[in-house]
Design an enzyme around this catalytic site. Structure first.
Site, mmCIF file in Angstrom:
data_model
loop_
_atom_site.group_PDB
_atom_site.id
_atom_site.type_symbol
_atom_site.label_atom_id
_atom_site.label_comp_id
_atom_site.label_asym_id
_atom_site.label_seq_id
_atom_site.Cartn_x
_atom_site.Cartn_y
_atom_site.Cartn_z
ATOM 1 N N GLY A 1 0.761 7.228 2.507
ATOM 2 C CA GLY A 1 1.602 6.134 2.036
ATOM 3 C C GLY A 1 2.863 5.891 2.851
ATOM 4 O O GLY A 1 3.847 5.371 2.328
ATOM 5 N N ASN B 1 3.118 3.692 5.197
ATOM 6 C CA ASN B 1 3.243 2.222 5.259
ATOM 7 C C ASN B 1 3.738 1.668 3.931
ATOM 8 O O ASN B 1 4.578 0.774 3.896
ATOM 9 C CB ASN B 1 1.914 1.586 5.674
ATOM 10 C CG ASN B 1 1.675 1.705 7.164
ATOM 11 O OD1 ASN B 1 2.294 0.993 7.961
ATOM 12 N ND2 ASN B 1 0.815 2.633 7.561
ATOM 13 N N MET C 1 -9.065 3.847 1.857
ATOM 14 C CA MET C 1 -10.218 4.333 2.612
ATOM 15 C C MET C 1 -11.570 3.867 2.079
ATOM 16 O O MET C 1 -12.599 4.370 2.497
ATOM 17 C CB MET C 1 -10.188 5.871 2.691
ATOM 18 C CG MET C 1 -8.980 6.418 3.442
ATOM 19 S SD MET C 1 -8.734 5.668 5.074
ATOM 20 C CE MET C 1 -10.084 6.445 5.972
ATOM 21 N N ARG C 2 -11.561 2.896 1.171
ATOM 22 C CA ARG C 2 -12.836 2.396 0.656
ATOM 23 C C ARG C 2 -13.127 1.001 1.192
ATOM 24 O O ARG C 2 -12.216 0.192 1.350
ATOM 25 C CB ARG C 2 -12.796 2.299 -0.859
ATOM 26 C CG ARG C 2 -12.952 3.609 -1.567
ATOM 27 C CD ARG C 2 -12.794 3.383 -3.041
ATOM 28 N NE ARG C 2 -13.896 2.610 -3.608
ATOM 29 C CZ ARG C 2 -15.038 3.131 -4.013
ATOM 30 N NH1 ARG C 2 -15.244 4.420 -3.928
ATOM 31 N NH2 ARG C 2 -15.984 2.382 -4.531
ATOM 32 N N ASN D 1 -5.026 -6.026 6.037
ATOM 33 C CA ASN D 1 -5.187 -4.610 6.381
ATOM 34 C C ASN D 1 -4.429 -4.315 7.662
ATOM 35 O O ASN D 1 -4.181 -5.218 8.471
ATOM 36 C CB ASN D 1 -6.681 -4.308 6.571
ATOM 37 C CG ASN D 1 -6.936 -2.843 6.868
ATOM 38 O OD1 ASN D 1 -6.365 -1.954 6.228
ATOM 39 N ND2 ASN D 1 -7.778 -2.571 7.851
ATOM 40 N N HIS E 1 -4.642 -1.771 11.024
ATOM 41 C CA HIS E 1 -5.591 -0.904 11.716
ATOM 42 C C HIS E 1 -4.919 -0.311 12.958
ATOM 43 O O HIS E 1 -4.315 -1.047 13.743
ATOM 44 C CB HIS E 1 -6.834 -1.715 12.120
ATOM 45 C CG HIS E 1 -7.879 -0.862 12.759
ATOM 46 N ND1 HIS E 1 -8.677 -0.009 12.029
ATOM 47 C CD2 HIS E 1 -8.224 -0.685 14.059
ATOM 48 C CE1 HIS E 1 -9.474 0.640 12.855
ATOM 49 N NE2 HIS E 1 -9.227 0.251 14.086
HETATM 50 C C1 GRF Z 1 -2.514 3.977 9.015
HETATM 51 O O1 GRF Z 1 -2.639 4.556 10.278
HETATM 52 C C2 GRF Z 1 -3.281 2.685 8.954
HETATM 53 O O2 GRF Z 1 -3.343 2.032 10.167
HETATM 54 C C3 GRF Z 1 -4.666 3.143 8.554
HETATM 55 O O3 GRF Z 1 -4.436 4.199 7.658
HETATM 56 C C4 GRF Z 1 -3.199 4.828 7.951
HETATM 57 C C5 GRF Z 1 -2.418 4.888 6.679
HETATM 58 O O4 GRF Z 1 -1.281 5.682 6.785
HETATM 59 N N1 GRF Z 1 -5.401 2.026 7.994
HETATM 60 P P1 GRF Z 1 -0.255 5.767 5.574
HETATM 61 O O5 GRF Z 1 -1.027 6.229 4.347
HETATM 62 O O6 GRF Z 1 0.355 4.421 5.374
HETATM 63 O O7 GRF Z 1 0.759 6.797 5.983
#
Ligand code: GRF
Length: 199
Positions: free
Chosen positions: A11, A13, A89-90, A106, A108
């Site tokens: 988390g 982000n 992750m789903r 999303n 990536h």
């Molecule tokens: C990030 O690297 C994002 O690009 C990918 O999953 C990761 C999530 O990281 N989709 P966080 O849970 O936000 O630390």
């Protein structure tokens, strides 16, 4: 505008999104954070910020669509208009994607369409790529595929270890994602086929 963040992991982000909301850099309301993993650290972050935090257990549902219908029920209850995937992750079902067409985004950790999938940073590192980056995109029915909102590249340096590259990628993510959300909530994006125009 009410939005939701869907998470499965750390988390980081989510945290920068929460910080941007507090600083009024994003003028919207984070109505709910949903995790498909009970112990996701992301849920601790949202609880600490006093944001409604929901765990939806995939094991409680017979299939992907049933799980997604429960997601939809939660999102409708909270009157959510935008769904931000942040390390969720789903894979979402076509049912979900059709319902929220152009309303799911999303992030990536690679320059799409290169290095799709769940291990993009390690994949680009081990592949020996010289350039990689971060992509924010709308989600469509194919994985890591929808129209691109923002992209930023970075050079993989000889002194980069995988851990260092991960840190560099994450720091770009943490800048790019709040910016993309801000553009969206201010109505600054126009989608024309695969192309997203920033007004
Ligand atoms: C990030 O690297 C994002 O690009 C990918 O999953 C990761 C999530 O990281 N989709 P966080 O849970 O936000 O630390």
């Amino acid at each position: 505008m009410n939005f939701a963040v869907l998470v499965s992991g750390q988390g980081t982000n989510l945290q920068v999104i929460i910080n941007a909301l507090k600083q009024r850099k994003i003028k919207a309301r984070l109505a709910v954070v949903i995790s498909d993993r009970k112990n996701a650290f992301a849920l601790k972050r949202s609880q600490k910020a006093k944001i409604k935090s929901v765990f939806v257990n995939p094991e409680d549902f017979p299939d992907r669509e049933a799980f997604d219908r429960e997601l939809i029920r939660t999102l409708e209850r909270e009157k959510v208009e935008l769904i931000v995937l942040a390390g969720f992750m789903r894979v979402l079902s076509p049912l979900f994607i059709r319902k929220y067409h152009h309303k799911v985004i999303n992030i990536h950790p690679a320059l799409l369409p290169a290095f799709r999938g769940a291990h993009a940073i390690a994949d680009s590192f081990h592949y020996g790529a010289k350039v990689t980056g971060v992509t924010v995109h709308f989600v469509d029915e194919k994985i890591d595929h929808g129209p691109i909102i923002l992209q930023e590249s970075l050079e993989i340096k000889p002194q980069d270890t995988l851990a260092r590259l991960e840190r560099r990628i994450h720091s770009i993510e943490h800048r790019l994602y709040p910016r993309a959300i801000d553009l969206l909530v201010r109505g600054k994006l126009r989608i024309d086929g695969r192309k997203v125009k920033i007004l």
